[in-house]
Design an enzyme around this catalytic site. Sequence first.
Site, PDB file in Angstrom:
ATOM      1  N   ASP A  30      28.655  24.647  26.757  1.00 52.14           N
ATOM      2  CA  ASP A  30      27.255  24.715  27.045  1.00 52.14           C
ATOM      3  C   ASP A  30      26.459  23.475  27.740  1.00 52.14           C
ATOM      4  OD1 ASP A  30      25.905  26.387  25.236  1.00 52.14           O
ATOM      5  OD2 ASP A  30      24.740  25.239  25.979  1.00 52.14           O
ATOM      6  N   THR A  86      19.966  35.608  28.211  1.00 54.09           N
ATOM      7  CA  THR A  86      19.962  36.564  28.812  1.00 54.09           C
ATOM      8  C   THR A  86      17.898  36.952  28.903  1.00 54.09           C
ATOM      9  OG1 THR A  86      20.391  38.499  28.690  1.00 54.09           O
ATOM     10  CG2 THR A  86      21.721  37.515  30.164  1.00 54.09           C
ATOM     11  N   LEU A 252      16.227  52.546   8.190  1.00 52.90           N
ATOM     12  CA  LEU A 252      15.709  53.192   7.963  1.00 52.90           C
ATOM     13  C   LEU A 252      14.257  52.850   6.769  1.00 52.90           C
ATOM     14  CD1 LEU A 252      16.826  56.916   7.722  1.00 52.90           C
ATOM     15  CD2 LEU A 252      14.580  56.114   9.319  1.00 52.90           C
ATOM     16  N   GLY A 259      11.895  42.619  15.354  1.00 51.01           N
ATOM     17  CA  GLY A 259      11.760  41.153  16.205  1.00 51.01           C
ATOM     18  C   GLY A 259      13.242  40.602  16.571  1.00 51.01           C
ATOM     19  N   CYS A 262      17.045  40.295  19.663  1.00 47.30           N
ATOM     20  CA  CYS A 262      18.368  41.444  20.867  1.00 47.30           C
ATOM     21  C   CYS A 262      17.100  42.489  21.312  1.00 47.30           C
ATOM     22  CB  CYS A 262      19.380  41.056  20.141  1.00 47.30           C
ATOM     23  SG  CYS A 262      20.835  40.458  20.035  1.00 47.30           S
TER      24      CYS A 262
END
Length: 432
Positions: A30, A86, A252, A259, A262
């Site tokens: 990283d 991303t 459901l 939120g 993703c």
Amino acid sequence: MNICMIGTGYVGLVTGACLADFGMNVVCVDKDEAKIAALQSGRLPIYEPGLEQLVAKNERAGRLRFTTDLREGIQSSLAIFIAVGTPPKADGSPDLTFVRQVAEAIAEHRNGYKVVITKSTVPTGTGKMIEEILAKKNGGHPFSVVSNPEFLREGSAIADFLRPDRIVIGASDPRAIEVMKEIYSPLYLIETPFVITDVASAELIKYASNGFLAVKISFINEIARLCEKMGADAHDVARGMGLDRRIGPRFLQPGPGFGGSCFPKDTAAAADLARQHGDVFEIIEATIRANARTKSRMIERIAQAAGPLRGKTAAVLGLSFKPETDDIRESPAIAVIRDLLAAGAAVRACDPAAVDNARAVLPDVTFAKGPYDCATGADFLVLATEWNEFRALNLQELGRRLKSKTMVDLRNVYDPREMRATGWNYTGVGRG
Ligand code: NAD
């Protein structure tokens, strides 16, 4: 096999630790020096159940290590996973800067055949972009580009990785497919379905899957809205729908809108992807609008239950976007707190894991030690994230601590009938 995992966040760290547990030699890289320093000294930079033990076990076994030295990671490995962020740009398209930077570094430092695998969620065409970057530099060294999207969920990431519904591999090179099969051989043995396809299709599977799940969540949230107008119960409607095996019960649960890092990002990216190809992804566009409407109507539900908010104090239980994680990216709880502050309320909040992250973005909030401390002296309570410890609260004690027994339960944890029978002014989502 030697594996390099570039990006040691929620996905990279879990994937790296699990692949080490499969017996691979994994180096996690990283660029965030603080993160790597923490990992090297045995501290985890994120909260994920079971991860600390898994990392420690594989480090002890000598199969997992951490570094900021990208060159060394690339040169010592056959398979290189890209698991960097991303994040969304203002127009909804994903920012591929980190992916591009990593591809440039792999192009520059590679010292032999490499299988370059995208774990990050990336739009269709990214594999091709990586191929072009690799082809431009250091052309003598052969390479294969593979798309291997990740479907783990924060909070149950290890179990999801070790027992996935499927493994998706997008590749055209048989040699790379063999490498991928070897990496995932423990999953092959437990008969995990493998979807082996081309790179573009694999990239699209991730957006299609997350897009579909987001539609399902928004669908039930729209039903919940109707239920509130009609005096119906969205839980009963969801159960009646979900027992139909063509629909299924999962995703459901009515709530404050989706939120996390993703769904909001991936729905925006899917809509953008369609636009880039001269099309409109109508259902996804509608889902994004419906989710925004769901999120913003939570403050209306709160004001209906608690009365004028200016000058009142709200006790908010939960900050992370879902239980069992410290991740607050796009958390509905944070959105609700911001709306409460904007309406002139003061906010006290608590969360079992996400307070440190929340403190950085909510300077005007007071953080409490736990739910009872949080409720003390507050005018009303908002249950924003359904952590287990908020599912079995001592409601008598809670009621005594609050100025009024008012609860807005954005996760429908409690039973409206039971709550009202014990004197609570109780409001759920979509519950009549
Ligand atoms: P994250 O922000 O937690 O981690 C990304 C890491 O990449 C950070 O530690 C960052 O420092 C590092 N990084 C960025 N550029 C780098 C570079 N040039 N060199 C080395 N390291 C670099 O992100 P995440 O949640 O792990 O997500 C990563 C990807 O996986 C995203 O594309 C995301 O959409 C996808 N994904 C996430 C989840 C999830 O639940 N979080 C699930 C499936 C897929």
